[in-house]
Scaffold this active site. Sequence first.
Site, PDB file in Angstrom:
ATOM      1  N   ASP A  29       0.830  -1.207   0.000  1.00 57.10           N
ATOM      2  CA  ASP A  29       0.000   0.000   0.000  1.00 57.10           C
ATOM      3  C   ASP A  29       0.868   1.263   0.000  1.00 57.10           C
ATOM      4  O   ASP A  29       1.970   1.256   0.554  1.00 57.10           O
ATOM      5  CB  ASP A  29      -0.905  -0.036   1.242  1.00 57.10           C
ATOM      6  CG  ASP A  29      -2.066   0.923   1.126  1.00 57.10           C
ATOM      7  OD1 ASP A  29      -2.321   1.436   0.022  1.00 57.10           O
ATOM      8  OD2 ASP A  29      -2.726   1.163   2.153  1.00 57.10           O
ATOM      9  N   ASN A  77     -10.281  -3.021  -6.638  1.00 58.92           N
ATOM     10  CA  ASN A  77      -9.471  -2.029  -7.366  1.00 58.92           C
ATOM     11  C   ASN A  77     -10.071  -1.614  -8.720  1.00 58.92           C
ATOM     12  O   ASN A  77      -9.651  -0.619  -9.309  1.00 58.92           O
ATOM     13  CB  ASN A  77      -8.032  -2.519  -7.580  1.00 58.92           C
ATOM     14  CG  ASN A  77      -7.183  -2.471  -6.323  1.00 58.92           C
ATOM     15  OD1 ASN A  77      -6.225  -3.212  -6.175  1.00 58.92           O
ATOM     16  ND2 ASN A  77      -7.531  -1.592  -5.392  1.00 58.92           N
TER      17      ASN A  77
HETATM   18  C1  FPP Z   1      -1.895   0.138  -3.398  1.00 59.78           C
HETATM   19  O1  FPP Z   1      -1.405   1.452  -3.351  1.00 59.78           O
HETATM   20  C2  FPP Z   1      -1.300  -0.575  -4.499  1.00 59.78           C
HETATM   21  C3  FPP Z   1      -1.977  -1.161  -5.516  1.00 59.78           C
HETATM   22  C4  FPP Z   1      -3.439  -1.142  -5.632  1.00 59.78           C
HETATM   23  C5  FPP Z   1      -1.262  -1.828  -6.605  1.00 59.78           C
HETATM   24  C6  FPP Z   1      -0.122  -2.672  -6.164  1.00 59.78           C
HETATM   25  C7  FPP Z   1       0.747  -2.902  -7.313  1.00 59.78           C
HETATM   26  C8  FPP Z   1       2.082  -2.761  -7.316  1.00 59.78           C
HETATM   27  C9  FPP Z   1       2.912  -2.497  -6.115  1.00 59.78           C
HETATM   28  C10 FPP Z   1       2.808  -2.977  -8.552  1.00 59.78           C
HETATM   29  C11 FPP Z   1       3.111  -4.423  -8.530  1.00 59.78           C
HETATM   30  C12 FPP Z   1       3.574  -5.066  -9.664  1.00 59.78           C
HETATM   31  C13 FPP Z   1       3.013  -5.379 -10.820  1.00 59.78           C
HETATM   32  C14 FPP Z   1       3.662  -6.436 -11.590  1.00 59.78           C
HETATM   33  C15 FPP Z   1       1.811  -4.737 -11.375  1.00 59.78           C
HETATM   34  P1  FPP Z   1      -2.444   2.626  -3.541  1.00 59.78           P
HETATM   35  O2  FPP Z   1      -2.471   2.972  -4.971  1.00 59.78           O
HETATM   36  O3  FPP Z   1      -3.758   2.253  -2.953  1.00 59.78           O
HETATM   37  O4  FPP Z   1      -1.766   3.759  -2.706  1.00 59.78           O
HETATM   38  P2  FPP Z   1      -2.518   4.909  -1.894  1.00 59.78           P
HETATM   39  O5  FPP Z   1      -3.330   4.234  -0.832  1.00 59.78           O
HETATM   40  O6  FPP Z   1      -1.385   5.710  -1.328  1.00 59.78           O
HETATM   41  O7  FPP Z   1      -3.338   5.660  -2.887  1.00 59.78           O
END
Ligand code: FPP
Length: 256
Positions: A29, A77
């Site tokens: 996250d 998501n």
């Molecule tokens: C959450 O951070 C992260 C995700 C929904 C995506 C996770 C994906 C990756 C780390 C990339 C992984 C690798 C591949 C191969 C795709 P957020 O966007 O919810 O962060 P925030 O809460 O700060 O907005």
Amino acid sequence: MQAVDWRAEARAHGIDLTRLPQHIALIMDGNGRWASRQGLPRLIGHANGHTALRRLVHGCAELGIRILSAYTFSTENWRRSAEEVQGLMSLLARSAREELPVMVRNGVRILFSGRLHQLSSELQAILRRAEQATQHNDRIILHMAINYGGRVELVDAMRAIAQKVQQGTLCPEQIDEQVIQAHLYQPDLPDPDLLIRTAGEQRTSNFLLWQTAYTELYITPVLWPDITMEHILEAVLDYQNRERKFGGVPAGASAR
Ligand code: FPP
């Protein structure tokens, strides 16, 4: 760049290499916050999050961790903007395609869990190819949850079980924890010993609901793109300083 000996680093941190968690689950996250703090688009945060994951897979393999389960895209998501969803899917496809030779060479076995049939047929084919090409690797398993939800996984398991009952191949009385486990997406993976969540939120957000019943939780304020092997060593040390009782009493505790 000088390669780091993560086993030597772990020993220097006071980690007992004979008691490593064999399976670590990761809630990655904070990509969006990481990006917005630097005035960058969210997708740059995901791209850097992807780099961080790649770094950890190789570091954890060297350390001796057997399985990493990474929450990559949840069933929730899809509610994000079409641009962000599309960007994440492209990142996933590019990563599974371009990094496959390195994964094969480094002994990484790749597994995917989730409602994969709802992804584009092109992406499904790329993911299947990555699973097939790495199926005999055994240095570390990278288990990626995509279009995954813990509740949906249980719904899918219940449907499969109900079908067997309807067909007469299973009696309701035979349904126990082993039968449910056998109908999960990855029935052969052991439960995670440790779940690390970055960016400070104190919840498990529908990740591996069944499998984390006795998993130790470690929450760090570090945003996912900033995570390094040093943070993993801190989490492992913290894990080793806890006593896992699985609902029992501490070893050596008096009966009275
Ligand atoms: C959450 O951070 C992260 C995700 C929904 C995506 C996770 C994906 C990756 C780390 C990339 C992984 C690798 C591949 C191969 C795709 P957020 O966007 O919810 O962060 P925030 O809460 O700060 O907005």
